[in-house]
Design an enzyme around this catalytic site. Structure first.
Site, PDB file in Angstrom:
ATOM      1  N   SER A 175      35.067  45.671  61.645  1.00 30.20           N
ATOM      2  CA  SER A 175      35.661  46.731  62.460  1.00 30.20           C
ATOM      3  C   SER A 175      35.077  48.102  62.146  1.00 30.20           C
ATOM      4  O   SER A 175      35.746  49.117  62.257  1.00 30.20           O
ATOM      5  CB  SER A 175      37.177  46.770  62.269  1.00 30.20           C
ATOM      6  N   ILE A 218      33.991  47.884  66.471  1.00 31.07           N
ATOM      7  CA  ILE A 218      35.092  48.456  67.252  1.00 31.07           C
ATOM      8  C   ILE A 218      34.621  48.941  68.619  1.00 31.07           C
ATOM      9  O   ILE A 218      35.339  48.817  69.622  1.00 31.07           O
ATOM     10  CB  ILE A 218      35.770  49.595  66.459  1.00 31.07           C
ATOM     11  N   GLU A 221      38.945  41.928  60.119  1.00 29.77           N
ATOM     12  CA  GLU A 221      38.441  42.918  59.175  1.00 29.77           C
ATOM     13  C   GLU A 221      38.900  42.550  57.765  1.00 29.77           C
ATOM     14  O   GLU A 221      40.082  42.311  57.536  1.00 29.77           O
ATOM     15  CB  GLU A 221      38.938  44.317  59.545  1.00 29.77           C
ATOM     16  N   VAL A 233      28.882  42.993  60.698  1.00 33.38           N
ATOM     17  CA  VAL A 233      29.184  43.167  59.273  1.00 33.38           C
ATOM     18  C   VAL A 233      28.168  44.070  58.593  1.00 33.38           C
ATOM     19  O   VAL A 233      27.880  43.930  57.409  1.00 33.38           O
ATOM     20  CB  VAL A 233      29.246  41.798  58.559  1.00 33.38           C
ATOM     21  N   GLY A 234      27.637  45.013  59.344  1.00 31.04           N
ATOM     22  CA  GLY A 234      26.712  45.966  58.755  1.00 31.04           C
ATOM     23  C   GLY A 234      25.266  45.659  59.082  1.00 31.04           C
ATOM     24  O   GLY A 234      24.949  44.727  59.826  1.00 31.04           O
ATOM     25  N   VAL A 235      24.384  46.473  58.512  1.00 36.52           N
ATOM     26  CA  VAL A 235      22.952  46.319  58.752  1.00 36.52           C
ATOM     27  C   VAL A 235      22.211  46.342  57.422  1.00 36.52           C
ATOM     28  O   VAL A 235      22.753  46.735  56.391  1.00 36.52           O
ATOM     29  CB  VAL A 235      22.404  47.428  59.676  1.00 36.52           C
ATOM     30  N   HIS A 268      41.909  78.518  76.280  1.00 37.43           N
ATOM     31  CA  HIS A 268      43.086  77.804  76.785  1.00 37.43           C
ATOM     32  C   HIS A 268      42.944  77.606  78.293  1.00 37.43           C
ATOM     33  O   HIS A 268      42.519  78.517  78.994  1.00 37.43           O
ATOM     34  CB  HIS A 268      44.357  78.614  76.499  1.00 37.43           C
TER      35      HIS A 268
END
Length: 481
Positions: A196, A201, A218, A285-287, A460
């Protein structure tokens, strides 16, 4: 044409191409060696095309809620995955061509092939043996090819690729990496996402918005583990409201492949197991860095935990050899690579006042729905470091522009040093926060205190007003909550 250069850069991703352009601007003779596609993973298979997919998801989400804005749309709204992918790939191709144009404009030579360091100051470029991904579009015209090239300075910018877990290796059909997830031939009915972080995600958010039954697994205690726990919890709540299923402190222990589906055995935190069957699975799961096969060992370049070891200016332990971007270690972000590239080149050029990168001031962004963005220390990390802190919070539900947009679910959280007023960290979840976070990054780089931020006039109505209100809240002065 001479094969001698001032700078040779291996890789044309965000780090490589920015280094080439900056070197050319400073009057250097520059060449870039590329074996796959100009602009790297970011523009071809990462940052840009995924945002194109997510933009389609945003439009889908807005159209699905048209009646909330007093609009009536006739007929059902259905995703055309072939058209969505075609749009995304077209944008990637445009980015690819854009970098080719920049190289031509700045007189940067392109050497097409596979580079290998043979000794300091020398790069041998050979035939492409097996590119990880097929090149995006045709090889640019007027490129150089195989041969031996020399340069006083050689920069390694070879990037990274998806990491695979033993026994759960992606196969391109049933278990995807981000490459396959970005160009599905048809939309799966169900999807299991392992991991995740930002990649997991973002794809989970895209596919869920498109109507896919999505489950995220995760191993850590929270989604997006690097984020502030409070922001992560709010994001998780929104994901689950959208129908996403999330299993935390859970591990994919085993995957069995069927004819057109996968069944994963999930180990839960209580020791029990759960079987989940899905049409497809994404491994996020990452690189890992692309450090193999480029001659690092031959020239004695040191690595550390799978990345090339460098100092604050991109220098390796071998004189004349540098590394930047993902191959040089975390955070693995395109904007980090780009800034690292400029630092490296300007140091090589001998420019004055070149400062090493302060990694504490690198923002992180996740483009899911809702978006998440942050910079600096989380509340937990600040306290872990022994800081006495003031924490400010301001919800989107109290912001007029967010309410008018129908985007009132969000939060801005700021963390200050109680003694000095130093802004230690800023964390956001909600609509367009990836566009807002740079305001806090600028503030941190200018060493802005809470007083400076309180005296800043925000326009604003804008969502950015939540930023100032969060600062005011840290000091008990919030005006609209």
């Amino acid at each position: 044409m001479s094969n001698a250069y001032d700078v040779i850069i291996i890789g044309s991703g965000p780090g490589g191409y920015i280094a080439a352009i900056r070197a050319a601007q400073l009057g250097m003779k520059v060449a870039v060696v590329e074996r796959e596609h100009l602009a790297g993973i970011c523009s071809n298979w990462g940052c840009i095309p995924t945002k194109a997919l997510l933009r389609s998801a945003d439009v889908m989400h807005s159209a699905s809620h048209a009646k909330d804005y007093g609009l009536t749309l006739e007929g059902s709204i259905k995703p055309d995955i072939k058209a969505i992918v075609a749009r995304s790939r077209g944008i990637a191709h445009r980015m690819n061509n854009g970098v080719g144009f920049l190289f031509k404009k700045n007189k940067v030579d392109i050497i097409w092939g596979e580079a290998k360091l043979t000794k300091p100051g020398e790069v041998v470029v050979g035939k492409i043996s097996k590119p990880i991904v097929q090149p995006q579009g045709p090889v640019p015209k007027n490129t150089l090819g195989e041969g031996t090239y020399t340069a006083k300075h050689i920069i390694v910018a070879t990037g990274a690729r998806p990491r695979a877990l033993p026994g759960i290796e992606p196969d391109g059909k049933l278990i995807w990496t981000y490459f396959e997830a970005m160009k599905p031939e048809e939309m799966p009915k169900s999807l299991l996402v392992m991991g995740s972080g930002a990649i997991g995600i973002e794809f989970a958010s895209f596919y869920r918005t498109m109507g896919v039954d999505v489950t995220v697994v995760e191993i850590m205690k929270q989604v997006m583990p690097v984020e502030d726990a409070e922001i992560s919890a709010l994001a998780k709540k929104q994901f689950e409201r959208q129908g996403m299923k999330i299993l935390l402190e859970a591990k994919v222990a085993k995957v069995e492949k069927g004819a057109d589906s996968v069944t994963a055995t999930i180990e839960l935190k209580d020791g029990k197991t759960q079987a989940i069957t899905a049409d497809r699975m994404i491994s996020a799961v990452g690189v890992q860095a692309n450090i193999e096969g480029i001659g690092l060992e031959a020239v004695g370049v040191k690595t550390d935990r799978g990345f090339i070891a460098i100092d604050g200016y991109g220098k390796t332990n071998v004189p004349g050899i540098y590394a930047i971007g993902d191959v040089a270690g975390p955070p693995l972000l395109a904007h980090k690579a780009e800034h690292e590239a400029v630092i490296c080149i300007e140091k090589i050029a001998g420019l004055p006042n070149v400062h090493p990168m302060d990694k504490a001031k690198i923002p992180g962004c996740t483009y899911c729905n809702p978006q998440v963005a942050s910079v600096g220390l989380t509340e937990a990390k600040a306290k872990e470091e022994g800081r006495d802190v003031r924490v400010g919070r301001f919800p989107f539900v109290a912001n007029g522009k967010a309410i008018a947009l129908g985007e009132d679910q969000g939060l801005v959280k700021t963390i200050f040093d109680k003694k000095t007023g130093e802004l230690l960290g800023a964390h956001m979840v909600g609509a367009e926060v990836t566009e807002l976070i740079q305001g806090f990054v600028v503030a941190m780089n200018l060493e802005t205190t809470e007083e400076d931020l309180m005296h800043t006039i925000f326009p604003h109505p804008t969502i950015s007003e939540t930023m100032k209100e969060s600062v005011l809240d840290a000091y008990g002065r919030a005006l609209n909550a």
